[in-house]
Design a protein around this motif. Structure first.
Motif, PDB file in Angstrom:
ATOM      1  N   THR A   1     -61.024 -76.472  -1.757  1.00 20.02           N
ATOM      2  CA  THR A   1     -59.797 -76.947  -2.427  1.00 20.02           C
ATOM      3  C   THR A   1     -60.064 -77.162  -3.913  1.00 20.02           C
ATOM      4  OG1 THR A   1     -60.317 -79.247  -1.845  1.00 20.02           O
ATOM      5  CG2 THR A   1     -58.820 -78.045  -0.363  1.00 20.02           C
TER       6      THR A   1
ATOM      7  N   ALA B   1     -66.145 -72.812   2.370  1.00 22.96           N
ATOM      8  CA  ALA B   1     -67.256 -73.001   1.422  1.00 22.96           C
ATOM      9  C   ALA B   1     -67.045 -74.318   0.672  1.00 22.96           C
ATOM     10  CB  ALA B   1     -67.321 -71.821   0.454  1.00 22.96           C
TER      11      ALA B   1
ATOM     12  N   GLY C   1     -70.388 -79.652  -2.291  1.00 24.24           N
ATOM     13  CA  GLY C   1     -70.768 -81.028  -2.564  1.00 24.24           C
ATOM     14  C   GLY C   1     -71.487 -81.107  -3.894  1.00 24.24           C
ATOM     15  N   ARG C   2     -71.979 -82.268  -4.233  1.00 21.53           N
ATOM     16  CA  ARG C   2     -72.723 -82.434  -5.476  1.00 21.53           C
ATOM     17  C   ARG C   2     -74.081 -81.759  -5.346  1.00 21.53           C
ATOM     18  NH1 ARG C   2     -74.069 -87.485  -6.155  1.00 21.53           N
ATOM     19  NH2 ARG C   2     -74.066 -87.468  -8.417  1.00 21.53           N
TER      20      ARG C   2
ATOM     21  N   LYS D   1     -72.286 -92.050   6.149  1.00 20.52           N
ATOM     22  CA  LYS D   1     -71.430 -91.464   5.117  1.00 20.52           C
ATOM     23  C   LYS D   1     -70.188 -90.848   5.744  1.00 20.52           C
ATOM     24  CE  LYS D   1     -71.352 -87.800   1.606  1.00 20.52           C
ATOM     25  NZ  LYS D   1     -72.118 -86.981   0.665  1.00 20.52           N
TER      26      LYS D   1
ATOM     27  N   LEU E   1     -66.288 -84.994  -5.232  1.00 20.73           N
ATOM     28  CA  LEU E   1     -66.811 -84.070  -6.249  1.00 20.73           C
ATOM     29  C   LEU E   1     -65.754 -83.898  -7.337  1.00 20.73           C
ATOM     30  CD1 LEU E   1     -69.018 -81.955  -7.082  1.00 20.73           C
ATOM     31  CD2 LEU E   1     -67.656 -80.258  -5.849  1.00 20.73           C
TER      32      LEU E   1
ATOM     33  N   GLY F   1     -62.078 -83.936  -6.082  1.00 16.20           N
ATOM     34  CA  GLY F   1     -62.152 -83.376  -4.726  1.00 16.20           C
ATOM     35  C   GLY F   1     -62.700 -84.420  -3.763  1.00 16.20           C
TER      36      GLY F   1
ATOM     37  N   GLY G   1     -63.551 -85.251   0.353  1.00 15.98           N
ATOM     38  CA  GLY G   1     -63.719 -84.773   1.729  1.00 15.98           C
ATOM     39  C   GLY G   1     -64.056 -85.955   2.612  1.00 15.98           C
TER      40      GLY G   1
HETATM   41  C1  BTN Z   1     -70.663 -84.662  -1.806  1.00 17.30           C
HETATM   42  O1  BTN Z   1     -70.735 -85.334  -0.776  1.00 17.30           O
HETATM   43  O2  BTN Z   1     -71.671 -84.272  -2.428  1.00 17.30           O
HETATM   44  C2  BTN Z   1     -69.308 -84.350  -2.344  1.00 17.30           C
HETATM   45  C3  BTN Z   1     -68.459 -83.631  -1.335  1.00 17.30           C
HETATM   46  C4  BTN Z   1     -67.075 -83.302  -1.824  1.00 17.30           C
HETATM   47  C5  BTN Z   1     -66.295 -82.496  -0.805  1.00 17.30           C
HETATM   48  C6  BTN Z   1     -64.869 -82.292  -1.198  1.00 17.30           C
HETATM   49  S1  BTN Z   1     -63.914 -81.601   0.124  1.00 17.30           S
HETATM   50  C7  BTN Z   1     -62.599 -81.289  -0.951  1.00 17.30           C
HETATM   51  C8  BTN Z   1     -63.196 -80.781  -2.255  1.00 17.30           C
HETATM   52  N1  BTN Z   1     -63.433 -79.356  -2.184  1.00 17.30           N
HETATM   53  C9  BTN Z   1     -64.724 -79.068  -2.233  1.00 17.30           C
HETATM   54  O3  BTN Z   1     -65.213 -77.914  -2.187  1.00 17.30           O
HETATM   55  N2  BTN Z   1     -65.456 -80.190  -2.342  1.00 17.30           N
HETATM   56  C10 BTN Z   1     -64.620 -81.364  -2.386  1.00 17.30           C
END
Ligand code: BTN
Length: 263
Positions: A31, A56, A59-60, A125, A130, A146, A148
């Motif tokens: 997204t 896909a 995350g960080r 968690k 992100l 973003g 999740g």
């Molecule tokens: C992390 O835990 O490192 C960050 C994760 C962030 C995930 C969300 S889901 C919606 C948005 N789209 C993505 O590709 N990543 C964020």
């Protein structure tokens, strides 16, 4: 399971007075990537991109984010930046507060925030955040937040099985994912648009809340930066949302990187 689609999201957006252009996708790569494309096409203002699954999810630090169908909420909210923001760096922390507030108000969960922005419940968690910028003419024009969030119980890959959890592990009732997205965006819009937190207003208030709900402050941590690792004590949250740590040699504010809490 409750409906989760464009119609159900629009219904809640109306109830919450959210002024958002909503795109719902059953499946998308990410997204955040989709929202960034909207921004680069000039269609970013007020966008909220929500998906039932991601192929896909990012995350960080280049990690992937597990994004199975029917199992969670994966969405990106876009904010237009004026260039005058003095506290844009607070955005990821504010998103953490918004998720925490939403989980408390809907399900009475008492979550904590592992710096910089993982939301934990009883040490597991539930949510990752992100934030990414989209530049135009050499300056950040949009911020894409973003989020999740794991909703239903699920089998996580082995490497996450000890650390990841879902809302349903801690809440027995039915979870309406459209309501959940609307509640989080409502809290985030309240901070960013209504209270203009990125302009630096009330920074002390937010950092006090970040400290109150921190899972990190007061702990011994391992600080992980791109080219180094060191042990420190996390002692405070700075006004810019950074983590104040005391090492053997100095006290400093981390604004990048991440920490692990050795067990
Ligand atoms: C992390 O835990 O490192 C960050 C994760 C962030 C995930 C969300 S889901 C919606 C948005 N789209 C993505 O590709 N990543 C964020």
């Amino acid at each position: 399971m409750r409906e989760f689609n464009e119609k159900s999201l629009i219904r809640y957006a109306k109830d919450y007075f959210l002024k958002r252009r909503i795109t719902f996708l059953n499946e998308v790569n990410s997204t955040n990537t989709y929202a960034k494309t909207l921004c680069s096409q000039g269609k970013g203002a007020g966008a909220l991109v929500v998906a039932d699954s991601q192929t896909a999810g990012r995350g960080r630090r280049g990690r992937s984010f597990v994004s199975n169908p029917d199992a969670g909420v994966y969405f990106s909210a876009v904010y237009t930046l004026s260039g005058e923001e003095k506290a844009a760096g607070l955005l990821t922390s504010l998103a953490g507060l918004a998720v925490r507030d939403a989980l408390y108000s809907l399900y009475n969960l008492q979550c904590t925030i592992k710096w910089p922005n993982d939301i934990l419940c009883e040490g597991k968690k539930l949510c990752g955040i992100l934030c990414e910028a989209v530049n135009e003419n050499g300056r950040a024009k949009y911020a894409v937040v973003g989020i999740g969030l794991n909703v239903q119980k699920q089998d996580f890959p082995d490497e996450l099985s000890l650390t990841a959890g879902s809302i349903a592990d801690f809440y027995d009732g039915e979870i309406d994912r459209s309501e959940l997205v609307a509640e989080i965006v409502f809290h985030l819009d309240r901070l960013v648009l209504k209270r203009r937190a990125l302009m630096g207003h009330d920074a002390h208030e937010y950092t006090a809340l970040l400290k109150k709900y921190s899972d990190t402050v007061g702990k011994q941590v391992k600080v992980i930066l791109p080219d180094s690792e060191e042990y420190a004590e996390a002692i405070d949250i700075a006004d810019n949302g950074g983590l104040v740590v005391k090492t053997m040699y100095e006290t400093k504010v981390l604004t990048a990187g991440e920490v692990v809490h050795p067990r």
